[in-house]
Design an enzyme around this catalytic site. Structure first.
Site, short mmCIF file in Angstrom:
data_model
loop_
_atom_site.label_atom_id
_atom_site.label_comp_id
_atom_site.label_asym_id
_atom_site.label_seq_id
_atom_site.Cartn_x
_atom_site.Cartn_y
_atom_site.Cartn_z
N GLY A 11 40.59 44.77 46.80
CA GLY A 11 40.19 43.94 45.66
C GLY A 11 41.33 42.99 45.32
O GLY A 11 42.34 43.42 44.76
N MET A 12 41.19 41.72 45.69
CA MET A 12 42.25 40.73 45.49
C MET A 12 42.02 39.99 44.18
O MET A 12 41.03 39.26 44.04
CB MET A 12 42.27 39.73 46.65
CG MET A 12 42.48 40.35 48.02
SD MET A 12 44.11 41.11 48.24
CE MET A 12 45.15 39.66 48.33
N SER A 13 42.92 40.18 43.23
CA SER A 13 42.74 39.58 41.90
C SER A 13 43.49 38.27 41.76
O SER A 13 43.30 37.55 40.78
CB SER A 13 43.25 40.55 40.84
OG SER A 13 44.64 40.76 41.00
N GLY A 14 44.37 37.99 42.73
CA GLY A 14 45.26 36.84 42.57
C GLY A 14 46.56 37.24 41.91
O GLY A 14 47.35 36.40 41.50
N ASP A 17 50.23 42.79 42.52
CA ASP A 17 49.98 44.17 42.95
C ASP A 17 48.96 44.26 44.08
O ASP A 17 49.16 44.98 45.06
CB ASP A 17 49.53 45.03 41.76
CG ASP A 17 50.57 45.07 40.65
OD1 ASP A 17 51.77 45.13 40.98
OD2 ASP A 17 50.20 45.04 39.46
N SER A 18 47.86 43.52 43.95
CA SER A 18 46.85 43.55 45.02
C SER A 18 47.37 42.82 46.26
O SER A 18 47.04 43.20 47.39
CB SER A 18 45.53 42.95 44.54
OG SER A 18 45.68 41.63 44.06
N CYS A 102 35.05 48.85 32.90
CA CYS A 102 35.04 47.93 34.03
C CYS A 102 35.40 48.66 35.33
O CYS A 102 34.78 48.44 36.37
CB CYS A 102 36.03 46.80 33.76
SG CYS A 102 36.12 45.61 35.10
N CYS A 199 39.82 43.08 30.40
CA CYS A 199 39.49 43.10 31.82
C CYS A 199 38.57 41.93 32.19
O CYS A 199 37.49 41.80 31.63
CB CYS A 199 38.80 44.43 32.09
SG CYS A 199 38.27 44.70 33.75
#
Length: 368
Positions: A11-14, A17-18, A102, A199
């Site tokens: 899951g790439m959030s930008g 950490d991801s 979420c 979130c």
């Protein structure tokens, strides 16, 4: 013939950490791809720009690492399964935690299902600071190694089956190490600050945002002695233990204790305040929790000694849990605790292991 590598969808959030999670999994020999989730339909320019920037950062990281980035829109699922419940809780005078909901409904349900069914993933991965361990054939949720960043509080609704399908690479690291890896790799997210706020809705003025969906209902602010000392703009804007933003000023000469929210009378739309952060009206000896989730998915019966957090980043509180009927429990603290807030989550631990938790239905006040 060697076995083909397991496929992981990150899951790439930008965020950093991801980004580092994706690289770590590459180093461990997984076939890694990214997924950017759009979970909110932006309706103003500022929101749109933030979401577009996050997607651009996620794409830049994936390009740098040489991995494919998929995108998916879960805005309808988010609205139906997270946001509407969030509004209902606020309407009822409680203070919900949308990040927990979420994670339950989107990241470890909609995302997990999409990754497995549409993208053929063996695992999903996220940038959460938690760890997993397999004990007696069941996956357990452990606190992240970095005690300052541990996010197990937000993941207590996950069952062992979901944890078994999830990887948490940065959970074994401390935050400064994660940023150092990102810097060494030259990732655009290396110095990006951590996201705060609701979130997927991002950082914005919460009062303005909530006011778009719920009409404010001004009412009286009264002291525990019954004196009216001001007006609030809506109970939904206030939570137990709150000191700032009451609009009633400090004490005249500055020597007395400041005012804190100690209760909400939802029926009469009254906000109740008292002086001092350890005022007896703010203290609770325990709580009743409902909507329980246990990581091992075994129903809880009897009595248990453990520790509890009634909010994120709180020091663990030693307590005793007693099972009640109808999937509810009574939690008795060893010492009184301030600002136990209905609608928030009580999360239970045995050492490093997160056992599960539930929603605080009511607090058991020190004084009645």
């Amino acid at each position: 013939m060697s076995e083909s590598p397991k496929k992981v969808i990150v899951g790439m959030s930008g965020g950093v950490d991801s980004s580092v999670s994706a690289w770590l999994l590459q180093q461990q020999g997984y076939q890694v791809e990214g997924l950017f989730m759009k979970n909110w339909e932006e309706d103003d320019g500022e929101e749109y720009c933030t979401a577009a920037a996050d997607l651009a950062d996620a794409q830049a990281v994936c390009d740098k690492l040489g991995i494919e980035l998929h995108t998916v829109n879960f805005a309808a699922e988010y609205w139906d399964n997270v946001f509407e419940l969030f509004l209902e809780e606020y309407k009822a005078g409680r203070t919900p935690n949308p990040d927990i909901l979420c994670n339950k409904e989107i990241k470890f349900k909609a995302f997990l299902e999409f990754a497995a069914e549409d993208l053929g993933a063996d695992y999903i991965a996220t940038g959460h600071y938690v760890r997993r361990a397999d004990v007696n054939g069941k996956s357990r949720l452990l606190r992240g190694l970095d005690g300052n960043k541990d996010q197990s509080y937000f993941l207590y609704t996950l069952g062992h089956e979901q944890i078994a399908q999830s990887l948490f690479p940065v959970g074994e690291l401390e935050k400064p190490q994660v940023r150092k890896i990102a810097e060494d790799l030259g990732l655009v997210t290396a110095k990006k600050k951590d996201s705060t706020g609701i979130c997927f809705i991002g950082e914005r003025k919460f009062r303005d945002f909530l006011g778009r969906y719920l009409p404010a209902q001004p009412g009286k602010i009264i002291t525990v002695d019954g004196d009216e000392i001001g007006e609030h703009q809506g109970l939904m804007y206030h939570t137990l233990g709150q000191r700032k933003g009451l609009g009633i000023g400090g004490t005249k000469d500055g020597t007395e204790d400041p005012w804190y929210v100690v209760d909400k009378d939802v029926e009469n739309n009254v906000l109740i305040v008292a002086q001092g952060h350890e005022h007896p009206r703010l203290m609770s000896v325990g709580l009743i929790a409902q909507q329980l989730h246990w990581v091992d998915r075994e129903p809880f019966t009897g009595t248990l000694r453990c520790t509890v957090k009634t909010r994120y980043r709180q020091t663990d509180i030693p307590c005793t849990i007693n099972a009640l009927d109808d999937d509810r429990i009574e939690v008795i603290f060893d010492e009184p605790v301030a600002a136990v807030t209905p609608g928030q989550s009580a999360v239970f631990y045995s050492g490093e292991v997160c056992l599960g938790g539930g929603i605080i239905e009511q607090r058991l006040p020190l004084t009645v």
